[in-house]
Design a protein around this motif. Structure first.
Motif, PDB file in Angstrom:
ATOM      1  N   GLN A 149       1.110  -1.690   0.122  1.00 41.08           N
ATOM      2  CA  GLN A 149       0.329   0.023   0.113  1.00 41.08           C
ATOM      3  C   GLN A 149       0.962   1.419   0.019  1.00 41.08           C
ATOM      4  O   GLN A 149       0.600   2.343  -0.406  1.00 41.08           O
ATOM      5  CB  GLN A 149      -0.757  -0.023   1.070  1.00 41.08           C
ATOM      6  CG  GLN A 149      -1.611   1.167   1.235  1.00 41.08           C
ATOM      7  CD  GLN A 149      -2.879   0.802   3.079  1.00 41.08           C
ATOM      8  OE1 GLN A 149      -2.395   0.061   3.463  1.00 41.08           O
ATOM      9  NE2 GLN A 149      -3.375   2.179   2.970  1.00 41.08           N
ATOM     10  N   SER A 150       2.135   1.591   0.786  1.00 43.72           N
ATOM     11  CA  SER A 150       2.615   2.102   0.614  1.00 43.72           C
ATOM     12  C   SER A 150       3.442   2.793  -0.444  1.00 43.72           C
ATOM     13  O   SER A 150       3.935   3.664  -0.920  1.00 43.72           O
ATOM     14  CB  SER A 150       3.740   2.103   2.049  1.00 43.72           C
ATOM     15  OG  SER A 150       3.998   1.076   2.408  1.00 43.72           O
ATOM     16  N   LEU A 151       3.882   1.344  -1.183  1.00 43.43           N
ATOM     17  CA  LEU A 151       4.414   1.301  -2.702  1.00 43.43           C
ATOM     18  C   LEU A 151       3.972   1.903  -3.108  1.00 43.43           C
ATOM     19  O   LEU A 151       4.858   3.080  -4.285  1.00 43.43           O
ATOM     20  CB  LEU A 151       5.208   0.264  -2.708  1.00 43.43           C
ATOM     21  CG  LEU A 151       5.669   0.035  -3.977  1.00 43.43           C
ATOM     22  CD1 LEU A 151       6.936   0.463  -3.763  1.00 43.43           C
ATOM     23  CD2 LEU A 151       6.287  -1.045  -3.798  1.00 43.43           C
ATOM     24  N   GLY A 152       2.889   1.556  -3.442  1.00 47.21           N
ATOM     25  CA  GLY A 152       1.679   1.829  -4.600  1.00 47.21           C
ATOM     26  C   GLY A 152       1.608   3.367  -4.224  1.00 47.21           C
ATOM     27  O   GLY A 152       1.214   4.079  -5.378  1.00 47.21           O
ATOM     28  N   LYS A 153       0.918   4.014  -3.229  1.00 45.43           N
ATOM     29  CA  LYS A 153       1.461   6.030  -2.690  1.00 45.43           C
ATOM     30  C   LYS A 153       2.010   6.091  -3.457  1.00 45.43           C
ATOM     31  O   LYS A 153       2.265   6.617  -3.657  1.00 45.43           O
ATOM     32  CB  LYS A 153       0.053   5.360  -1.307  1.00 45.43           C
ATOM     33  CG  LYS A 153       0.204   7.177  -1.249  1.00 45.43           C
ATOM     34  CD  LYS A 153      -0.177   7.417   0.365  1.00 45.43           C
ATOM     35  CE  LYS A 153      -0.480   8.929   0.189  1.00 45.43           C
ATOM     36  NZ  LYS A 153      -0.251   9.037   2.142  1.00 45.43           N
ATOM     37  N   SER A 154       3.709   5.853  -2.919  1.00 44.02           N
ATOM     38  CA  SER A 154       4.804   6.543  -3.445  1.00 44.02           C
ATOM     39  C   SER A 154       4.563   6.557  -4.383  1.00 44.02           C
ATOM     40  O   SER A 154       5.246   7.491  -5.375  1.00 44.02           O
ATOM     41  CB  SER A 154       5.681   5.798  -2.884  1.00 44.02           C
ATOM     42  OG  SER A 154       5.512   6.410  -1.201  1.00 44.02           O
ATOM     43  N   VAL A 155       4.773   5.263  -5.421  1.00 41.23           N
ATOM     44  CA  VAL A 155       5.154   5.180  -6.785  1.00 41.23           C
ATOM     45  C   VAL A 155       3.862   6.148  -7.565  1.00 41.23           C
ATOM     46  O   VAL A 155       4.077   6.934  -8.631  1.00 41.23           O
ATOM     47  CB  VAL A 155       4.337   3.988  -7.500  1.00 41.23           C
ATOM     48  CG1 VAL A 155       4.717   3.602  -8.869  1.00 41.23           C
ATOM     49  CG2 VAL A 155       5.613   3.387  -6.506  1.00 41.23           C
ATOM     50  N   ALA A 156       2.928   6.072  -7.035  1.00 43.07           N
ATOM     51  CA  ALA A 156       1.302   7.476  -7.640  1.00 43.07           C
ATOM     52  C   ALA A 156       2.450   8.972  -7.542  1.00 43.07           C
ATOM     53  O   ALA A 156       1.896   8.878  -8.901  1.00 43.07           O
ATOM     54  CB  ALA A 156       0.302   6.749  -7.413  1.00 43.07           C
ATOM     55  N   GLU A 157       2.817   8.749  -6.435  1.00 42.03           N
ATOM     56  CA  GLU A 157       3.043  10.091  -6.277  1.00 42.03           C
ATOM     57  C   GLU A 157       4.398  10.911  -6.526  1.00 42.03           C
ATOM     58  O   GLU A 157       4.434  11.232  -7.887  1.00 42.03           O
ATOM     59  CB  GLU A 157       3.275  10.691  -5.308  1.00 42.03           C
ATOM     60  CG  GLU A 157       2.666  10.502  -3.519  1.00 42.03           C
ATOM     61  CD  GLU A 157       3.272  10.809  -2.709  1.00 42.03           C
ATOM     62  OE1 GLU A 157       3.881  10.324  -2.225  1.00 42.03           O
ATOM     63  OE2 GLU A 157       2.284  10.820  -1.288  1.00 42.03           O
ATOM     64  N   LEU A 158       5.201   9.546  -6.937  1.00 39.29           N
ATOM     65  CA  LEU A 158       6.633   9.659  -8.591  1.00 39.29           C
ATOM     66  C   LEU A 158       5.885  10.266  -9.576  1.00 39.29           C
ATOM     67  O   LEU A 158       6.208  10.804 -10.433  1.00 39.29           O
ATOM     68  CB  LEU A 158       7.443   8.243  -8.531  1.00 39.29           C
ATOM     69  CG  LEU A 158       8.103   8.219  -9.130  1.00 39.29           C
ATOM     70  CD1 LEU A 158       9.144   9.661  -9.242  1.00 39.29           C
ATOM     71  CD2 LEU A 158       8.793   7.038  -9.425  1.00 39.29           C
ATOM     72  N   GLU A 159       4.686   9.501  -9.692  1.00 37.84           N
ATOM     73  CA  GLU A 159       4.072   9.239 -11.765  1.00 37.84           C
ATOM     74  C   GLU A 159       4.111  11.086 -11.556  1.00 37.84           C
ATOM     75  O   GLU A 159       4.000  11.638 -13.026  1.00 37.84           O
ATOM     76  CB  GLU A 159       3.600   8.633 -11.696  1.00 37.84           C
ATOM     77  CG  GLU A 159       3.649   7.060 -11.944  1.00 37.84           C
ATOM     78  CD  GLU A 159       4.594   7.823 -12.897  1.00 37.84           C
ATOM     79  OE1 GLU A 159       4.014   7.625 -14.431  1.00 37.84           O
ATOM     80  OE2 GLU A 159       5.467   6.482 -13.166  1.00 37.84           O
ATOM     81  N   GLY A 160       3.408  11.688 -10.753  1.00 34.57           N
ATOM     82  CA  GLY A 160       2.821  12.971 -10.768  1.00 34.57           C
ATOM     83  C   GLY A 160       3.693  14.271 -10.264  1.00 34.57           C
ATOM     84  O   GLY A 160       3.454  14.575 -10.926  1.00 34.57           O
ATOM     85  N   VAL A 161       4.939  13.520  -9.654  1.00 33.55           N
ATOM     86  CA  VAL A 161       6.334  14.914 -10.092  1.00 33.55           C
ATOM     87  C   VAL A 161       7.156  14.110 -11.217  1.00 33.55           C
ATOM     88  O   VAL A 161       7.717  15.572 -11.266  1.00 33.55           O
ATOM     89  CB  VAL A 161       6.903  14.433  -8.777  1.00 33.55           C
ATOM     90  CG1 VAL A 161       5.951  15.134  -7.659  1.00 33.55           C
ATOM     91  CG2 VAL A 161       7.732  13.023  -8.606  1.00 33.55           C
ATOM     92  N   LYS A 162       6.854  13.482 -12.355  1.00 33.30           N
ATOM     93  CA  LYS A 162       7.677  13.382 -13.309  1.00 33.30           C
ATOM     94  C   LYS A 162       7.989  15.004 -14.653  1.00 33.30           C
ATOM     95  O   LYS A 162       8.648  15.091 -15.084  1.00 33.30           O
ATOM     96  CB  LYS A 162       7.696  11.920 -14.027  1.00 33.30           C
ATOM     97  CG  LYS A 162       7.849  11.066 -13.412  1.00 33.30           C
ATOM     98  CD  LYS A 162       7.641   9.784 -14.028  1.00 33.30           C
ATOM     99  CE  LYS A 162       8.763   8.634 -13.284  1.00 33.30           C
ATOM    100  NZ  LYS A 162       8.192   7.467 -13.927  1.00 33.30           N
TER     101      LYS A 162
END
Length: 416
Positions: A149-162
């Motif tokens: 869950q925490s990994l998925g949330k951070s990966v989604a945030e990464l996609e947003g800041v790319k």
């Protein structure tokens, strides 16, 4: 003995030394004043050593019930609080919570973005001029996750800041082991933030910048900021070398900035997040290659020159309350399940204080009611990151140059 100068800079941490250097570069005669005999011995000494050029999202107050309940129990490694201090920091926490709404977070991120993305370049210029290239490592840092869950949330945030140019690698177990062979346990995954710089001795970096300031003709004096007073269209302060007067004064005292602005009648919602660290030897031949955040357990390990630095999250307490390093004890037990830590190098953990405004943006700019009074403090978790770049922005404003970034979001007037 009386001295005169153009600018007094109060506080010789990374923020103050950087401001002094940028003002000096623009032809100002600057005197740097600190209560200590050397630069970089307070908040700037104890941190994770990261120049967080990829951290385009602010540190927000958590809003999910799980985090809030865990913090309320006061048993975690990442957050601890003194119940006795609640009347002091409680109102600030409410403002912090309100400023952490999605709408506010987007506004804060937009304001900080030009500073964050320019931060490493400003450090690189000063490091080159100071002649200390060994104090910057281009390793980035790794954020480990225990839960999907925490990994998925951070990966989604990464996609947003790319879209801002941020680059990172998402790692599985095999990739984690390849980059950090001495880690133990299993993980849901990790993110390796590739761009941030790592400073293996933050205190030494500040001292190197202060030495550069002195080589270029700057003066460093020991004095008490509480002696500052306005007189004859300028400012005066008492130091060990006598009284120093200047047309302008810059307050870069971090969590102690209230010692100056409160007597002058300013009401600024400055809060403090205390934090701890302790260095350890690695056990056997174990090596840590990168700073490493164990995200779900709330501590960070960093391979400093002095040893493996174990750093904790935030402690909410009165700034000057006695240390209560329970987070180090909790984190040490968790960290030894992750990496083979050996003996502690210092007998007691170090404690510092992060100066934080509720919106997680610093105050940078001119005081509205006092001629020649300037502020540059409240850098929260990003003091090391932002010191040089906010010093540049402040120097632009003080010398009448066109600011390289919009200074309005950092004005004191935002608090009414």
């Amino acid at each position: 003995m009386k001295h005169e100068t153009d600018v007094l800079v109060l506080g010789a941490g990374i923020v103050g030394v950087s401001a002094a250097l940028h003002l000096q570069q623009r032809g100002r005669d600057v005197v740097l004043v600190d209560r200590n005999a050397a630069a970089g011995d307070e908040t700037s000494y104890g941190n994770a050593g990261l120049i967080e050029v990829a951290s385009v999202q602010p540190y927000l107050f958590p809003r999910d019930l799980g985090h809030l309940l865990r913090y309320a129990l006061n048993r975690s490694a990442d957050v601890h609080y003194h119940l006795s201090g609640l009347p002091e920091f409680g109102p600030w926490l409410v403002r912090y919570f309100m400023a952490s709404s999605p709408e506010s977070a987007a506004r804060i991120a937009k304001a900080a973005l030009p500073l964050i993305r320019q931060s490493l370049a400003e450090h690189e210029a000063l490091i080159a001029e100071a002649g200390v290239p060994e104090l910057l490592r281009k390793t980035g840092w790794i954020k480990l996750f225990r839960s999907e869950q925490s990994l998925g949330k951070s990966v989604a945030e990464l996609e947003g800041v790319k879209r801002f140019g941020v680059t990172a690698d998402v790692l599985d177990d095999a990739a984690i082991a390849a980059r950090e062979p001495n880690l133990m346990g299993r993980f849901a995954g990790a993110i390796h933030w590739l761009e941030p710089g790592f400073i293996p001795d933050p205190g030494a970096l500040v001292k190197a910048y202060a030495a550069l300031f002195a080589r270029k003709g700057g003066r460093f004096l020991r004095g008490d900021a509480r002696t500052l007073h306005q007189q004859g269209g300028g400012w005066r302060i008492t130091t060990d070398d006598g009284v120093v007067s200047a047309r302008d004064v810059v307050v870069t005292l971090g969590p102690w900035s209230d010692l100056v602005y409160k007597p002058l009648g300013y009401r600024i919602p400055l809060g403090v997040k205390r934090g701890y660290h302790q260095h350890f030897t690695p056990h056997g031949n174990a090596v840590l290659q990168h700073p490493l955040l164990d995200a779900d357990r709330g501590y960070l390990l960093a391979p400093m020159n002095r040893g493996i630095r174990l750093t904790t999250g935030a402690e909410f307490a009165r700034r000057d309350a006695p240390p209560t390093p329970v987070q180090v004890t909790r984190a040490r037990a968790l960290a030894r399940d992750l990496f083979p830590l050996g003996d502690a190098i210092e007998p007691q953990p170090w404690m510092g204080a992060r100066p934080c405004l509720p919106d997680m943006l610093p105050v940078i700019g001119k005081a509205p009611r006092h001629e020649g009074l300037w502020f540059d403090f409240g850098h929260q978790h990003h003091g090391l990151t932002l010191g040089p770049v906010t010093g540049r922005l402040l120097a632009d404003m003080m010398t009448g140059a066109e600011p390289f970034a919009d200074p309005k979001p950092f004005a004191l007037e935002r608090f009414g």
